[in-house]
Design a protein around this motif. Structure first.
Motif, PDB file in Angstrom:
ATOM      1  N   PHE A 166      -2.344   2.411  10.722  1.00  0.00           N
ATOM      2  CA  PHE A 166      -2.667   3.836  10.727  1.00  0.00           C
ATOM      3  C   PHE A 166      -2.706   4.340   9.285  1.00  0.00           C
ATOM      4  O   PHE A 166      -1.689   4.309   8.585  1.00  0.00           O
ATOM      5  CB  PHE A 166      -1.638   4.605  11.543  1.00  0.00           C
ATOM      6  CG  PHE A 166      -1.638   4.240  13.010  1.00  0.00           C
ATOM      7  CD1 PHE A 166      -2.558   4.804  13.873  1.00  0.00           C
ATOM      8  CD2 PHE A 166      -0.727   3.312  13.514  1.00  0.00           C
ATOM      9  CE1 PHE A 166      -2.571   4.458  15.224  1.00  0.00           C
ATOM     10  CE2 PHE A 166      -0.728   2.976  14.859  1.00  0.00           C
ATOM     11  CZ  PHE A 166      -1.662   3.549  15.718  1.00  0.00           C
ATOM     12  N   PRO A 205       2.234  11.645  11.945  1.00  0.00           N
ATOM     13  CA  PRO A 205       3.070  11.496  10.748  1.00  0.00           C
ATOM     14  C   PRO A 205       4.497  11.974  10.989  1.00  0.00           C
ATOM     15  O   PRO A 205       4.709  13.051  11.565  1.00  0.00           O
ATOM     16  CB  PRO A 205       2.362  12.387   9.717  1.00  0.00           C
ATOM     17  CG  PRO A 205       0.941  12.432  10.164  1.00  0.00           C
ATOM     18  CD  PRO A 205       1.015  12.429  11.667  1.00  0.00           C
ATOM     19  N   HIS A 236       6.496   0.110   8.263  1.00  0.00           N
ATOM     20  CA  HIS A 236       5.735   0.738   7.180  1.00  0.00           C
ATOM     21  C   HIS A 236       5.303  -0.359   6.198  1.00  0.00           C
ATOM     22  O   HIS A 236       4.125  -0.605   6.019  1.00  0.00           O
ATOM     23  CB  HIS A 236       6.545   1.826   6.502  1.00  0.00           C
ATOM     24  CG  HIS A 236       6.738   3.022   7.372  1.00  0.00           C
ATOM     25  ND1 HIS A 236       7.794   3.168   8.236  1.00  0.00           N
ATOM     26  CD2 HIS A 236       5.975   4.135   7.540  1.00  0.00           C
ATOM     27  CE1 HIS A 236       7.684   4.309   8.899  1.00  0.00           C
ATOM     28  NE2 HIS A 236       6.588   4.921   8.494  1.00  0.00           N
ATOM     29  N   SER A 269       2.242  -2.318  15.008  1.00  0.00           N
ATOM     30  CA  SER A 269       1.434  -1.465  14.147  1.00  0.00           C
ATOM     31  C   SER A 269       2.180  -1.154  12.856  1.00  0.00           C
ATOM     32  O   SER A 269       3.390  -1.386  12.739  1.00  0.00           O
ATOM     33  CB  SER A 269       1.051  -0.158  14.870  1.00  0.00           C
ATOM     34  OG  SER A 269       2.198   0.543  15.290  1.00  0.00           O
ATOM     35  N   SER A 323      -1.636   7.961  14.986  1.00  0.00           N
ATOM     36  CA  SER A 323      -0.179   8.089  15.058  1.00  0.00           C
ATOM     37  C   SER A 323       0.250   9.346  14.319  1.00  0.00           C
ATOM     38  O   SER A 323      -0.332   9.710  13.286  1.00  0.00           O
ATOM     39  CB  SER A 323       0.534   6.856  14.495  1.00  0.00           C
ATOM     40  OG  SER A 323       0.428   6.790  13.085  1.00  0.00           O
ATOM     41  N   ASP A 378       2.332   2.006   9.743  1.00  0.00           N
ATOM     42  CA  ASP A 378       1.946   3.364   9.384  1.00  0.00           C
ATOM     43  C   ASP A 378       1.704   3.502   7.883  1.00  0.00           C
ATOM     44  O   ASP A 378       2.326   2.796   7.073  1.00  0.00           O
ATOM     45  CB  ASP A 378       3.039   4.355   9.800  1.00  0.00           C
ATOM     46  CG  ASP A 378       2.931   4.758  11.258  1.00  0.00           C
ATOM     47  OD1 ASP A 378       2.042   4.238  11.964  1.00  0.00           O
ATOM     48  OD2 ASP A 378       3.733   5.603  11.696  1.00  0.00           O
ATOM     49  N   ASP A 379       0.822   4.412   7.544  1.00  0.00           N
ATOM     50  CA  ASP A 379       0.553   4.943   6.205  1.00  0.00           C
ATOM     51  C   ASP A 379      -0.671   4.324   5.531  1.00  0.00           C
ATOM     52  O   ASP A 379      -1.525   5.022   5.036  1.00  0.00           O
ATOM     53  CB  ASP A 379       1.765   4.827   5.269  1.00  0.00           C
ATOM     54  CG  ASP A 379       2.962   5.600   5.788  1.00  0.00           C
ATOM     55  OD1 ASP A 379       2.771   6.516   6.602  1.00  0.00           O
ATOM     56  OD2 ASP A 379       4.094   5.275   5.383  1.00  0.00           O
ATOM     57  N   HIS A 406      -4.099   8.347  10.567  1.00  0.00           N
ATOM     58  CA  HIS A 406      -2.742   8.863  10.377  1.00  0.00           C
ATOM     59  C   HIS A 406      -2.806  10.202   9.641  1.00  0.00           C
ATOM     60  O   HIS A 406      -1.931  10.516   8.843  1.00  0.00           O
ATOM     61  CB  HIS A 406      -1.940   7.833   9.578  1.00  0.00           C
ATOM     62  CG  HIS A 406      -0.453   7.945   9.674  1.00  0.00           C
ATOM     63  ND1 HIS A 406       0.212   8.257  10.833  1.00  0.00           N
ATOM     64  CD2 HIS A 406       0.530   7.773   8.727  1.00  0.00           C
ATOM     65  CE1 HIS A 406       1.515   8.264  10.616  1.00  0.00           C
ATOM     66  NE2 HIS A 406       1.732   7.990   9.344  1.00  0.00           N
ATOM     67  N   HIS A 463      -0.945  13.257   5.568  1.00  0.00           N
ATOM     68  CA  HIS A 463       0.376  12.945   6.123  1.00  0.00           C
ATOM     69  C   HIS A 463       1.313  14.158   6.073  1.00  0.00           C
ATOM     70  O   HIS A 463       2.469  14.064   5.658  1.00  0.00           O
ATOM     71  CB  HIS A 463       1.005  11.776   5.355  1.00  0.00           C
ATOM     72  CG  HIS A 463       2.079  11.044   6.112  1.00  0.00           C
ATOM     73  ND1 HIS A 463       3.307  11.602   6.398  1.00  0.00           N
ATOM     74  CD2 HIS A 463       2.126   9.790   6.620  1.00  0.00           C
ATOM     75  CE1 HIS A 463       4.054  10.718   7.045  1.00  0.00           C
ATOM     76  NE2 HIS A 463       3.356   9.614   7.204  1.00  0.00           N
ATOM     77  N   TYR A 499       6.771  -0.788  15.264  1.00  0.00           N
ATOM     78  CA  TYR A 499       5.980  -0.479  14.072  1.00  0.00           C
ATOM     79  C   TYR A 499       6.834  -0.604  12.820  1.00  0.00           C
ATOM     80  O   TYR A 499       8.061  -0.477  12.855  1.00  0.00           O
ATOM     81  CB  TYR A 499       5.338   0.898  14.175  1.00  0.00           C
ATOM     82  CG  TYR A 499       6.249   2.080  13.911  1.00  0.00           C
ATOM     83  CD1 TYR A 499       6.193   2.775  12.705  1.00  0.00           C
ATOM     84  CD2 TYR A 499       7.144   2.531  14.876  1.00  0.00           C
ATOM     85  CE1 TYR A 499       7.000   3.870  12.471  1.00  0.00           C
ATOM     86  CE2 TYR A 499       7.951   3.627  14.656  1.00  0.00           C
ATOM     87  CZ  TYR A 499       7.879   4.302  13.443  1.00  0.00           C
ATOM     88  OH  TYR A 499       8.694   5.378  13.220  1.00  0.00           O
ATOM     89  N   THR A 559       7.071   8.290  17.490  1.00  0.00           N
ATOM     90  CA  THR A 559       8.191   7.500  16.975  1.00  0.00           C
ATOM     91  C   THR A 559       9.356   7.537  17.963  1.00  0.00           C
ATOM     92  O   THR A 559      10.506   7.297  17.585  1.00  0.00           O
ATOM     93  CB  THR A 559       8.655   8.024  15.604  1.00  0.00           C
ATOM     94  OG1 THR A 559       9.056   9.400  15.736  1.00  0.00           O
ATOM     95  CG2 THR A 559       7.542   7.922  14.575  1.00  0.00           C
TER      96      THR A 559
END
Length: 261
Positions: free
Chosen positions: A83, A194, A13, A58, A192, A60-61, A154, A158, A11, A216
């Protein structure tokens, strides 16, 4: 242990198109097939009829810069799951961006109890104007229409989930899913954690809302994984460090450096 992992779950960001393409080329050159989250679950259940190497990707955020990568997803036929933390769709930014703007570092904030954390972040949001980094609602709707994209949850804001009270945990898990389903008109089934922060309470609560959840934990998937604790390897724009992570060398190097420093 095989040198090349048979399946790898990575993954990001956000990263540049050039850095993303460099990693995609590496996987293509080493005979990896890119798979969606649905296909990853099929692999876990034994329903994926494929014997070669697999790679799941994937993000995140919910950074709006992820839009720029779609051309590469199409070029290399790469499904991605993004996510999304839903409050940033409206505010435009994520809590750590306000902290970084004010203090430069946000790690200390992760240790705050929930009330202190919320009070500090709410205050910073009122004081600090930032340029938007998160998707808008309209951008997310358009982005999600691409056949290579799966949108997942997500949380709402967060937070560091082990720090929040039970009622807030429930709202963070349920409301993010509900809002994304309303916005996109599709079922939201994946999640996922945070910051990768979790405990037994968070895992069991997540189990009530989602089909699977991603951590993670820096290792490759195994058929024995709990689907609420699917591991992922965090990659960045640092190509050679990424390769060390893929080959499970990076963590031993870090431990060795720590012992000798």
């Amino acid at each position: 242990m095989k040198f090349f992992p048979e399946i790898i779950n990575i993954y990001f960001h956000e990263l540049s198109c050039a850095d993303f393409e460099r990693m995609l080329k590496w996987f293509v050159n080493h005979n990896y097939r890119f798979i969606s989250t649905k296909e990853l679950l099929d692999w876990y259940s034994g329903d994926l009829n494929y014997s070669g190497r697999l790679c799941h990707i994937s993000f995140d955020d919910g950074k709006r810069s992820n839009r720029e990568l779609l051309q590469l997803c199409e070029k290399y036929d790469v499904p991605i799951t993004v996510f999304v933390a839903t409050s940033a769709l409206h505010s435009g930014n994520f809590w750590w961006e306000y902290v970084k703007e004010q203090y430069g570092n946000f790690e200390e904030f992760k240790s705050y109890d929930y009330e202190r954390f919320k009070e500090q972040i709410d205050s910073l949001k009122k004081e600090i104007p930032l340029q938007r980094t998160a998707f808008t609602v309209d951008e997310l709707i358009l982005f999600a229409k691409d056949p290579h994209v799966t949108i997942a949850s997500h949380t709402v804001s967060h937070p560091i989930l082990p720090k929040v009270p039970d009622d807030v945990l429930e709202l963070e898990l349920a409301d993010s899913r509900t809002e994304l389903e309303v916005i996109l008109g599709t079922k939201i089934e994946y999640f996922s954690y945070p910051n990768g922060s979790l405990g037994e309470r968070e895992v069991e609560s997540t189990r009530n809302h989602y089909k699977c959840a991603f951590t993670t934990e820096q290792k490759c998937p195994a058929k024995t994984d709990d689907l609420m604790l699917i591991p992922r390897i965090a990659l960045t724009g640092q190509y050679y460090r990424n390769l060390l992570k893929i080959f499970r060398i990076w963590q031993p190097i870090k431990r060795l450096v720590k012992r000798t420093s």
